[in-house]
Design a protein around this motif. Sequence first.
Motif, PDB file in Angstrom:
ATOM      1  N   HIS A  61       4.237   9.850  -7.316  1.00  0.00           N
ATOM      2  CA  HIS A  61       2.930   9.397  -6.835  1.00  0.00           C
ATOM      3  C   HIS A  61       2.234  10.511  -6.065  1.00  0.00           C
ATOM      4  O   HIS A  61       2.869  11.473  -5.619  1.00  0.00           O
ATOM      5  CB  HIS A  61       3.101   8.180  -5.920  1.00  0.00           C
TER       6      HIS A  61
ATOM      7  N   GLY B  79      -0.621   6.667  -5.061  1.00  0.00           N
ATOM      8  CA  GLY B  79      -0.463   5.951  -6.309  1.00  0.00           C
ATOM      9  C   GLY B  79      -0.239   6.842  -7.508  1.00  0.00           C
ATOM     10  O   GLY B  79      -0.240   8.064  -7.421  1.00  0.00           O
TER      11      GLY B  79
ATOM     12  N   TYR C 185       7.745  -2.165  -7.263  1.00  0.00           N
ATOM     13  CA  TYR C 185       6.786  -2.485  -6.205  1.00  0.00           C
ATOM     14  C   TYR C 185       6.448  -3.962  -6.175  1.00  0.00           C
ATOM     15  O   TYR C 185       6.097  -4.507  -5.118  1.00  0.00           O
ATOM     16  CB  TYR C 185       5.530  -1.618  -6.349  1.00  0.00           C
TER      17      TYR C 185
ATOM     18  N   ALA D 267      -2.523  -1.436  -0.318  1.00  0.00           N
ATOM     19  CA  ALA D 267      -2.511  -0.189  -1.076  1.00  0.00           C
ATOM     20  C   ALA D 267      -3.872   0.095  -1.710  1.00  0.00           C
ATOM     21  O   ALA D 267      -4.637  -0.821  -2.021  1.00  0.00           O
ATOM     22  CB  ALA D 267      -1.428  -0.229  -2.159  1.00  0.00           C
TER      23      ALA D 267
ATOM     24  N   GLY E 100      -7.290   2.848  -6.312  1.00  0.00           N
ATOM     25  CA  GLY E 100      -7.320   4.048  -7.143  1.00  0.00           C
ATOM     26  C   GLY E 100      -8.723   4.591  -7.312  1.00  0.00           C
ATOM     27  O   GLY E 100      -9.717   3.867  -7.187  1.00  0.00           O
TER      28      GLY E 100
ATOM     29  N   PRO F 169       0.989   1.695  -6.832  1.00  0.00           N
ATOM     30  CA  PRO F 169       1.625   0.382  -6.708  1.00  0.00           C
ATOM     31  C   PRO F 169       0.668  -0.777  -6.445  1.00  0.00           C
ATOM     32  O   PRO F 169       1.107  -1.913  -6.353  1.00  0.00           O
ATOM     33  CB  PRO F 169       2.541   0.591  -5.500  1.00  0.00           C
ATOM     34  N   ALA F 170      -0.647  -0.486  -6.311  1.00  0.00           N
ATOM     35  CA  ALA F 170      -1.586  -1.543  -5.935  1.00  0.00           C
ATOM     36  C   ALA F 170      -1.711  -2.626  -6.997  1.00  0.00           C
ATOM     37  O   ALA F 170      -2.153  -3.736  -6.688  1.00  0.00           O
ATOM     38  CB  ALA F 170      -2.968  -0.939  -5.644  1.00  0.00           C
TER      39      ALA F 170
END
Length: 433
Positions: free
Chosen positions: A102, A272, A282, A298, A301, A317-318
């Motif tokens: 990440h 991420g 996650y 999180a 992006g 991981p969002a």
Amino acid sequence: MIDPPAGLRPPRRPAAPTTGRQVVVFAEDDDADVDWSAAGITDVADSRDFTTGRVPAQTLREAGATVFARLGIAVVSAAPDQVGALRAARRPVLSVSPELVHHVLREDPSAYVRGYRDGVTDLAGRLGGSGGGGEEVPAPPVFEDTPVATWGVQAVQATTSPFTGAGIRVAVLDTGLDLAHPDFAGRTVVAESFVTGVTSAQDGHGHGTHCVGTACGPRVPPAGPRYGIASEAEVYVGKVLSDEGSGDDGGILAGIDWAVANGCAVVSMSLGADVAEAHPPYSAAGRRALQQGSLIVAAAGNNADRENGEFGFVGAPANSVEILAVGALDSRLTTAWFSARSLPVPGGEVDVAGPGVDVLSAWPMPERYNTISGTSMATPHVAGLAALWAQATGRRGYELWATLTQASRRLAEPSVDVGSGLVLAPQEGAGTA
């Protein structure tokens, strides 16, 4: 199967880099031991063997397997077929995934200038009625930095909130913190490194210091306007990304396990990988953290390019159902041009939004402060607000998540871009509701 509209299709991207290790998720509520010998794995480390809850990065690197007991997850140095032998072990295995790499989520500053210019032009046209018939859309409020507070702190109404995050532990998992930053002198800061070969959580990048500053910066900084939300929260800094801005699942999961072990009500992750599919480790980590009273927040992006019709997608991981995904807004409370859009899959949604464009916050000395943009900047706004709500209501885990979404201001923007809207700070009397 019907293909999704072009704006919802993620652009083709290279596969996310991996490390060669595997991440194993075990079934919950199962006390059976894992028969590591079935896979020929020796030298197993367990997070419960470390009194601070922190698994040293070198241990994680050298062990045949490292078990994060609170999360029910292990990082294993073995080939996939070797790990496959664990599926026949006494404790059921839910998933085996390659360990991903990440990165910090920073958008291109030059592209931002171009995108913002075009976005403002488009917004002006729509507000002027040139975009079609119907009622004229009222202009949203425009926030600006002042000598008292940054535009983001004002927009989320932290300036009028009586809550400070006192008594709440907030973990920021990133590139660390400038541990000698004068704005954090006298604060309770617990800092650990989860990067191999790095013993200090000192930030040599800047991204982590910026995020810590937004989440937990002082109410009245020694110089400049207020830029932080939870000014009296207890700060837990986990350096899970190197000074070059990258880190792997093992270090990030070690940071989450450490944060949960230390009772952090909020875990902020502005990092991420651009993968559209949820990464199983996650999902498990988010769910098990919530069950133990820790909410993971999180960044959605920065892979959108809205001026060219690309809306991007929420990355890992969002994009796990159990992790709160945060999109970015500009000072007009419109979606930032780079902010990822929801995909029509479980976990692919943007849940809430926060200020993420031209955000002033702390930066390693001697610069002291810096202004940057990204969903990375929106995320610590929401993390700080979560700390305020945790203080005001005593809620944790799932209840805290629900509170944040209910406390969000609905926006004119589509929910696929901003979720429930802009999270707002609790005001006087919030704790009695």
